[in-house]
Design a protein around this motif. Structure first.
Motif, mmCIF file in Angstrom:
data_model
loop_
_atom_site.group_PDB
_atom_site.id
_atom_site.type_symbol
_atom_site.label_atom_id
_atom_site.label_comp_id
_atom_site.label_asym_id
_atom_site.label_seq_id
_atom_site.Cartn_x
_atom_site.Cartn_y
_atom_site.Cartn_z
ATOM 1 N N TYR A 66 0.862 -1.178 0.000
ATOM 2 C CA TYR A 66 0.000 0.000 0.000
ATOM 3 C C TYR A 66 0.899 1.229 0.000
ATOM 4 N N PRO A 67 0.585 2.244 -0.802
ATOM 5 C CA PRO A 67 1.536 3.355 -0.988
ATOM 6 C C PRO A 67 1.803 4.210 0.238
ATOM 7 N N ARG A 68 0.912 4.201 1.213
ATOM 8 C CA ARG A 68 1.112 5.025 2.401
ATOM 9 C C ARG A 68 0.915 4.180 3.648
ATOM 10 N N GLY A 69 1.764 4.404 4.636
ATOM 11 C CA GLY A 69 1.608 3.736 5.914
ATOM 12 C C GLY A 69 0.697 4.547 6.817
ATOM 13 N N SER A 70 0.369 3.993 7.976
ATOM 14 C CA SER A 70 -0.499 4.664 8.942
ATOM 15 C C SER A 70 0.333 5.290 10.050
ATOM 16 N N LEU A 71 -0.043 6.493 10.437
ATOM 17 C CA LEU A 71 0.643 7.145 11.547
ATOM 18 C C LEU A 71 0.283 6.506 12.880
ATOM 19 N N ARG A 72 -0.798 5.704 12.894
ATOM 20 C CA ARG A 72 -1.254 5.089 14.143
ATOM 21 C C ARG A 72 -0.724 3.666 14.320
ATOM 22 N N ARG A 73 0.248 3.276 13.522
ATOM 23 C CA ARG A 73 0.783 1.905 13.594
ATOM 24 C C ARG A 73 -0.337 0.886 13.395
ATOM 25 N N SER A 74 -1.237 1.196 12.459
ATOM 26 C CA SER A 74 -2.374 0.312 12.221
ATOM 27 C C SER A 74 -2.550 0.081 10.731
ATOM 28 N N ILE A 75 -3.195 -1.037 10.403
ATOM 29 C CA ILE A 75 -3.641 -1.301 9.044
ATOM 30 C C ILE A 75 -5.128 -1.628 9.134
ATOM 31 N N CYS A 76 -5.823 -1.546 8.016
ATOM 32 C CA CYS A 76 -7.272 -1.763 8.037
ATOM 33 C C CYS A 76 -7.608 -3.250 7.907
ATOM 34 N N LEU A 77 -7.141 -4.003 8.891
ATOM 35 C CA LEU A 77 -7.463 -5.427 9.016
ATOM 36 C C LEU A 77 -7.951 -5.653 10.435
ATOM 37 N N HIS A 78 -9.148 -6.200 10.561
ATOM 38 C CA HIS A 78 -9.814 -6.334 11.862
ATOM 39 C C HIS A 78 -10.262 -7.773 12.061
ATOM 40 N N SER A 79 -9.849 -8.366 13.156
ATOM 41 C CA SER A 79 -10.287 -9.712 13.520
ATOM 42 C C SER A 79 -11.717 -9.607 14.042
ATOM 43 N N ARG A 80 -12.664 -9.952 13.197
ATOM 44 C CA ARG A 80 -14.070 -9.687 13.486
ATOM 45 C C ARG A 80 -14.702 -10.707 14.424
ATOM 46 N N ALA A 81 -14.454 -12.013 14.177
ATOM 47 C CA ALA A 81 -15.200 -13.015 14.943
ATOM 48 C C ALA A 81 -14.452 -14.338 15.049
ATOM 49 N N LEU A 82 -14.775 -15.057 16.111
ATOM 50 C CA LEU A 82 -14.354 -16.444 16.299
ATOM 51 C C LEU A 82 -15.600 -17.276 16.547
ATOM 52 N N SER A 83 -15.663 -18.445 15.912
ATOM 53 C CA SER A 83 -16.781 -19.361 16.106
ATOM 54 C C SER A 83 -16.233 -20.741 16.431
ATOM 55 N N PHE A 84 -16.752 -21.357 17.498
ATOM 56 C CA PHE A 84 -16.252 -22.668 17.930
ATOM 57 C C PHE A 84 -17.223 -23.276 18.935
ATOM 58 N N ILE A 85 -17.032 -24.541 19.190
ATOM 59 C CA ILE A 85 -17.764 -25.211 20.270
ATOM 60 C C ILE A 85 -16.926 -25.085 21.540
ATOM 61 N N HIS A 86 -17.486 -24.491 22.557
ATOM 62 C CA HIS A 86 -16.756 -24.300 23.813
ATOM 63 C C HIS A 86 -16.254 -25.667 24.302
ATOM 64 N N PRO A 87 -14.944 -25.826 24.466
ATOM 65 C CA PRO A 87 -14.412 -27.159 24.766
ATOM 66 C C PRO A 87 -14.723 -27.668 26.174
ATOM 67 N N ILE A 88 -15.254 -26.811 27.023
ATOM 68 C CA ILE A 88 -15.589 -27.245 28.381
ATOM 69 C C ILE A 88 -17.108 -27.222 28.597
ATOM 70 N N LYS A 89 -17.755 -26.144 28.190
ATOM 71 C CA LYS A 89 -19.206 -26.047 28.316
ATOM 72 C C LYS A 89 -19.946 -26.799 27.217
ATOM 73 N N GLU A 90 -19.232 -27.087 26.119
ATOM 74 C CA GLU A 90 -19.808 -27.755 24.951
ATOM 75 C C GLU A 90 -20.989 -26.971 24.381
ATOM 76 N N GLU A 91 -20.862 -25.646 24.379
ATOM 77 C CA GLU A 91 -21.866 -24.765 23.805
ATOM 78 C C GLU A 91 -21.295 -24.118 22.550
ATOM 79 N N LYS A 92 -22.174 -23.836 21.574
ATOM 80 C CA LYS A 92 -21.734 -23.141 20.376
ATOM 81 C C LYS A 92 -21.469 -21.679 20.705
#
Length: 229
Positions: free
Chosen positions: A183-209
């Protein structure tokens, strides 16, 4: 900087999910900056009045300039079981990325071989198998266009270093602010426009979605894209 209640997306006896700020580093490195791991430990120690400190296990990581969902374990049992889910690819990850160039297709699957350059600390993508390379695959779809920018929903199907940044750049769609990947310009905030939006899994202890979502950063740019979601 410190963690407050508003940074916590989810918490139970075994896990705590944090909406990471871009620029925060997950674990201590040679910069000496306070890590997110240390901040969450301090938050838990204060909240639960633990003068000797709180246990915290790092399950996965996000690059420093990336914001969003990150999950930590509060118990060794929780850490072991969630590590197993990640290893067995039973955790679905969703990211949001903003790019300036129009993607060649409204939705596609990208398949590349990635080779890490440890001297330059970048990952290179190839459309064929290369010696020492690792296969990488992700799905993307264009969510919408806003003011000449394109919002993509990205689902990585493998977990390689800088995978999303590298693969999107390889199709000529570098992430906004990511000058490391074209990308031609960097960010002054040490950030890029990539956001980890969500995680989906079965809770390994509660066994809930479980479906855990991280709201977009409030930084004068990202929140514009809420209208597309």
């Amino acid at each position: 900087m410190k963690i407050t209640d508003k940074d916590v997306i989810y918490e139970d006896n075994h896990y705590i999910a944090i909406n990471k700020r871009a620029g925060d580093i997950v674990q201590v490195d040679d910069t000496g900056d306070t890590s997110l791991e240390e901040m969450v430990k301090a938050y838990l120690a204060t909240k639960y009045q633990k003068p000797n400190g709180a246990f915290l296990g790092v399950i996965h990581r996000l690059d420093r300039p990336v914001s969003g969902m990150i999950l930590f374990a509060k118990t060794s049992k929780g850490l072991d079981r969630m590590n197993r889910l990640f290893h067995d690819r039973k955790v679905s990850k969703t990211y949001l990325a903003v790019v300036r160039n129009r993607p060649p297709k409204p939705a596609d699957t990208l398949k590349n071989w990635l080779l890490r350059d440890r001297k330059k600390m970048v990952t290179k993508a190839y459309d064929r198998e290369v010696k020492g390379g690792s296969f990488a695959q992700l799905d993307y779809e264009v969510v919408g266009e806003l003011e000449g920018y394109y919002l993509l929903r990205v689902t990585p199907l493998t977990g390689r270093t800088h995978q999303i940044r590298c693969q999107l750049a390889y199709m000529n769609c570098p992430i906004v602010g990511d000058n490391k990947y074209g990308y031609p310009r960097g960010s002054l905030r040490r950030s890029i426009c990539l956001h980890s939006r969500a995680l989906s899994f079965i809770h390994p202890i509660k066994e809930e979605k479980m479906l855990l979502e991280a709201s977009l950063p409030v930084d004068g740019f990202w929140e514009k894209f809420n209208s597309l979601l």
